[in-house]
Design a protein around this motif. Structure first.
Motif, short mmCIF file in Angstrom:
data_model
loop_
_atom_site.label_atom_id
_atom_site.label_comp_id
_atom_site.label_asym_id
_atom_site.label_seq_id
_atom_site.Cartn_x
_atom_site.Cartn_y
_atom_site.Cartn_z
N LEU A 1 0.82 -1.09 -0.11
CA LEU A 1 0.12 -0.14 -0.07
C LEU A 1 0.99 1.24 0.11
CD1 LEU A 1 -2.91 1.24 0.34
CD2 LEU A 1 -2.71 1.07 2.67
N GLY A 2 1.91 1.10 0.67
CA GLY A 2 2.83 2.44 0.78
C GLY A 2 3.45 2.71 -0.63
N VAL A 3 3.84 1.43 -1.27
CA VAL A 3 4.43 1.71 -2.57
C VAL A 3 3.48 2.17 -3.49
CG1 VAL A 3 5.21 0.49 -4.56
CG2 VAL A 3 5.83 -0.41 -2.29
N VAL A 4 2.20 1.77 -3.52
CA VAL A 4 1.17 2.22 -4.49
C VAL A 4 0.88 3.79 -4.04
CG1 VAL A 4 -1.26 2.05 -5.42
CG2 VAL A 4 0.39 0.02 -4.95
N ASN A 5 0.83 4.18 -2.84
CA ASN A 5 0.30 5.43 -2.54
C ASN A 5 1.50 6.49 -3.15
OD1 ASN A 5 -2.06 4.78 -1.62
ND2 ASN A 5 -1.30 4.45 0.54
N ARG A 6 2.86 6.15 -2.89
CA ARG A 6 4.01 7.02 -3.09
C ARG A 6 3.88 7.17 -4.57
NH1 ARG A 6 6.03 4.32 1.42
NH2 ARG A 6 6.24 5.85 3.07
N TYR A 7 3.77 5.89 -5.34
CA TYR A 7 3.68 6.15 -6.91
C TYR A 7 2.70 6.94 -7.43
CZ TYR A 7 3.65 4.81 -11.81
OH TYR A 7 3.51 5.03 -13.22
N CYS A 8 1.51 6.85 -6.91
CA CYS A 8 0.29 7.73 -7.37
C CYS A 8 0.60 9.05 -6.94
CB CYS A 8 -0.97 7.37 -6.67
SG CYS A 8 -1.44 5.67 -7.51
N ARG B 1 11.48 4.70 -7.78
CA ARG B 1 11.74 5.80 -6.53
C ARG B 1 10.70 5.14 -5.45
NH1 ARG B 1 9.46 12.11 -7.08
NH2 ARG B 1 10.06 12.58 -4.86
N ALA B 2 9.23 4.86 -5.86
CA ALA B 2 8.45 4.70 -4.90
C ALA B 2 8.79 3.26 -4.15
CB ALA B 2 6.92 4.35 -5.45
N THR C 1 9.85 3.38 -0.25
CA THR C 1 9.22 2.49 0.89
C THR C 1 10.12 1.40 1.59
OG1 THR C 1 7.06 2.40 -0.50
CG2 THR C 1 7.09 0.64 0.68
N ALA C 2 11.13 0.76 0.87
CA ALA C 2 11.90 0.01 1.40
C ALA C 2 12.73 0.71 2.59
CB ALA C 2 12.96 -0.57 0.52
N ARG C 3 12.98 1.88 2.54
CA ARG C 3 13.64 2.48 3.60
C ARG C 3 12.78 2.60 4.93
NH1 ARG C 3 14.33 7.81 3.20
NH2 ARG C 3 16.42 7.94 3.95
N ILE D 1 7.53 -7.73 -3.01
CA ILE D 1 8.59 -6.73 -3.14
C ILE D 1 10.21 -7.32 -3.20
CG2 ILE D 1 9.08 -6.57 -0.63
CD1 ILE D 1 9.41 -3.25 -1.00
N VAL D 2 10.09 -8.71 -2.66
CA VAL D 2 11.54 -9.33 -3.02
C VAL D 2 12.06 -9.65 -4.43
CG1 VAL D 2 11.14 -10.38 -0.77
CG2 VAL D 2 10.50 -11.84 -2.68
N GLN D 3 10.99 -9.34 -5.26
CA GLN D 3 11.09 -9.38 -6.76
C GLN D 3 12.21 -8.50 -7.01
OE1 GLN D 3 7.52 -9.61 -9.56
NE2 GLN D 3 6.27 -10.23 -7.71
N VAL D 4 12.14 -7.36 -6.52
CA VAL D 4 13.17 -6.19 -6.94
C VAL D 4 14.15 -6.20 -5.55
CG1 VAL D 4 12.04 -4.86 -8.44
CG2 VAL D 4 11.42 -4.58 -6.02
N TRP D 5 14.61 -7.23 -5.37
CA TRP D 5 15.39 -7.18 -3.98
C TRP D 5 16.72 -6.24 -4.14
CZ3 TRP D 5 14.58 -8.32 0.88
CH2 TRP D 5 15.57 -8.47 1.75
N ASP D 6 17.56 -6.73 -5.12
CA ASP D 6 18.78 -5.78 -5.57
C ASP D 6 18.54 -4.28 -5.50
OD1 ASP D 6 20.03 -8.03 -5.52
OD2 ASP D 6 20.02 -8.20 -8.03
N MET D 7 17.24 -3.74 -5.63
CA MET D 7 16.90 -2.37 -6.04
C MET D 7 16.56 -1.87 -4.63
SD MET D 7 13.81 -0.77 -8.16
CE MET D 7 14.47 -1.63 -9.53
N ILE D 8 15.85 -2.77 -3.82
CA ILE D 8 15.51 -2.05 -2.66
C ILE D 8 16.42 -2.27 -1.29
CG2 ILE D 8 12.98 -2.56 -3.06
CD1 ILE D 8 13.09 -4.72 -0.95
#
Length: 412
Positions: free
Chosen positions: A263-270, A301-302, A306-308, A332-339
């Motif tokens: 939810l945090g990811v989606v809200n930030r992206y929007c 960025r979103a 959120t990961a932070r 979210i672990v699908q982009v582990w290297d990113m987060i």
């Protein structure tokens, strides 16, 4: 036969059976080595399991020298089980064999508001699906994204769905003549991790953090089960946190859970893009992940921001429990290297005594669907007992040891 001897035999049987389950296919020689039992004890247990139809000889090992040992496998159709895996947006109804194979499945939209009607519909549908199979039903696992009493199967609440004070076990049991097992998503995921995930195989204690539309956790400490007296332990979803030098008071409507989950990811992206949020948070979360993989700046960025925030909660878990591992599951672990760089940065900043390598302590889960796998783990644990393979067995008396699997969980 003394009670102590009977207990030891039961424990040894559970150890052998659970290793067969988690290994998939294994020889008697390897079983003896992994359990610490002598080969004659293992053979007696195997003969009994084969007579009961629980285990069968599947194939010969692919060793190159000498007589090739015969491998043993669990008879996956010894029993079947039902699964009702409820997330905030989608519910999976299924009939599965003991190996986790899906024999029948239906996905439906999770209905908010009237929990009793929805759960009754789910139970009726699974009962109709089970009627098409001749094998006995071992039980039905119900996984819910709610705070609940795991023993009684009574939901306390879920504010997003508007579910409150619901007797899940009572509603579902009206439609079955078998065991009904009810657990929340975080605990079920941790149990699945303990049974089936390679990254948990060598661990004595760990915390599983399930990042979905909300955040759920499951805690395993020295393989000892811990629930609060009212199953309400570990409610860390609201509080004051510090990030980037500022204090943030997280209210009931803006919790750490909301800030750190899908939810945090989606809200930030929007917010970043000025776009409308999809009512199906899970679906939009996957789209954002796919866009980030393709190089979309705002999607990346979103996820990173959120990961932070997620890292702040991870730091609290790390500081409070000092587990061997903190294992994270979810999309979210699908982009582990990113987060992971931003997440670890926050954990390191808020760890007063950084004496361990946090990049080795905080790891992604290898499970693709931990809650659905948790439904299987609940059935297996109930059917065959809670004894599980330990990486370093304690000293034995020559007849093996009475290991004990114990499990605990919380939900933020």
């Amino acid at each position: 036969m003394s009670r102590a001897h009977k207990n030891l035999r039961a424990v040894n049987r559970a150890k052998v059976l659970n290793i067969i389950i988690t290994s998939g296919s294994i020889s008697r020689v390897k079983l003896a080595r992994m359990t610490g039992l002598n080969q004659s004890t293992v053979s007696k247990i195997i003969n009994q399991l084969m007579e009961e139809g629980l285990v069968y000889e599947s194939s010969r090992d692919s060793s190159h020298f000498g007589r090739k040992p015969v491998n043993l496998k669990l008879n996956e159709r010894y029993r079947i089980y039902g699964a009702i895996d409820i997330s905030l947006w989608t519910t999976t109804l299924a009939i599965c064999d003991l190996d986790g194979g899906v024999l029948a499945q239906k996905k439906i939209v999770t209905v908010a508001g009237d929990s009793e009607s929805f759960l009754t519909y789910c139970a009726k549908t699974v009962a109709e699906m089970a009627a098409g199979f001749k094998e006995p039903l071992a039980g039905v696992s119900v996984i819910v994204p709610c705070m609940l009493n795991s023993r009684s199967g009574f939901i306390y609440s879920n504010r997003t769905l508007g579910w409150k004070d619901t007797d899940v076990k009572g509603l579902v049991s009206k439609h079955f003549d078998c065991k009904i097992l009810v657990e929340n998503d975080g605990k079920a995921s941790a149990l699945a991790e303990l049974w089936f995930a390679r990254e948990a195989r060598e661990l004595s204690n760990f915390v599983f953090v399930l990042v979905v539309v909300g955040i759920g956790t499951g805690i395993v400490i020295s393989r000892h089960l811990h629930y609060g007296s009212n199953f309400l332990e570990g409610q860390f979803y609201a509080g004051i946190i510090e990030i980037d030098g500022r204090w943030e008071d997280l209210s009931e409507r803006d919790t750490w859970e909301d800030s750190s989950s899908d939810l945090g990811v989606v809200n930030r992206y929007c917010d970043f893009t000025g776009s409308e949020c999809d009512p199906d948070t899970s679906r939009q979360m996957q789209r954002i992940i796919d866009m980030a993989r393709q190089g979309d700046y705002q999607a990346s960025r979103a996820l990173k921001e959120t990961a932070r925030y997620l890292g702040v909660g991870i730091a609290n878990i790390n500081n409070g429990l000092d587990p061997e591992r903190i294992i994270i599951g979810g999309k979210i672990v699908q982009v582990w290297d990113m987060i992971i760089p931003g997440l670890l940065d926050l954990v390191e900043r808020q760890t007063p005594f950084p004496i361990v390598n946090l990049s080795e302590r905080v790891v992604p889960s290898s499970l693709t669907n931990p809650t659905f796998t948790g439904a299987r783990a609940l059935i297996l644990q109930d059917l065959f007992g809670g004894c599980h393979l330990m990486s370093q067995p304690p000293p034995t008396d020559g007849n093996g040891y009475a290991g004990k699997l114990e499990f605990a969980g919380t939900r933020f």
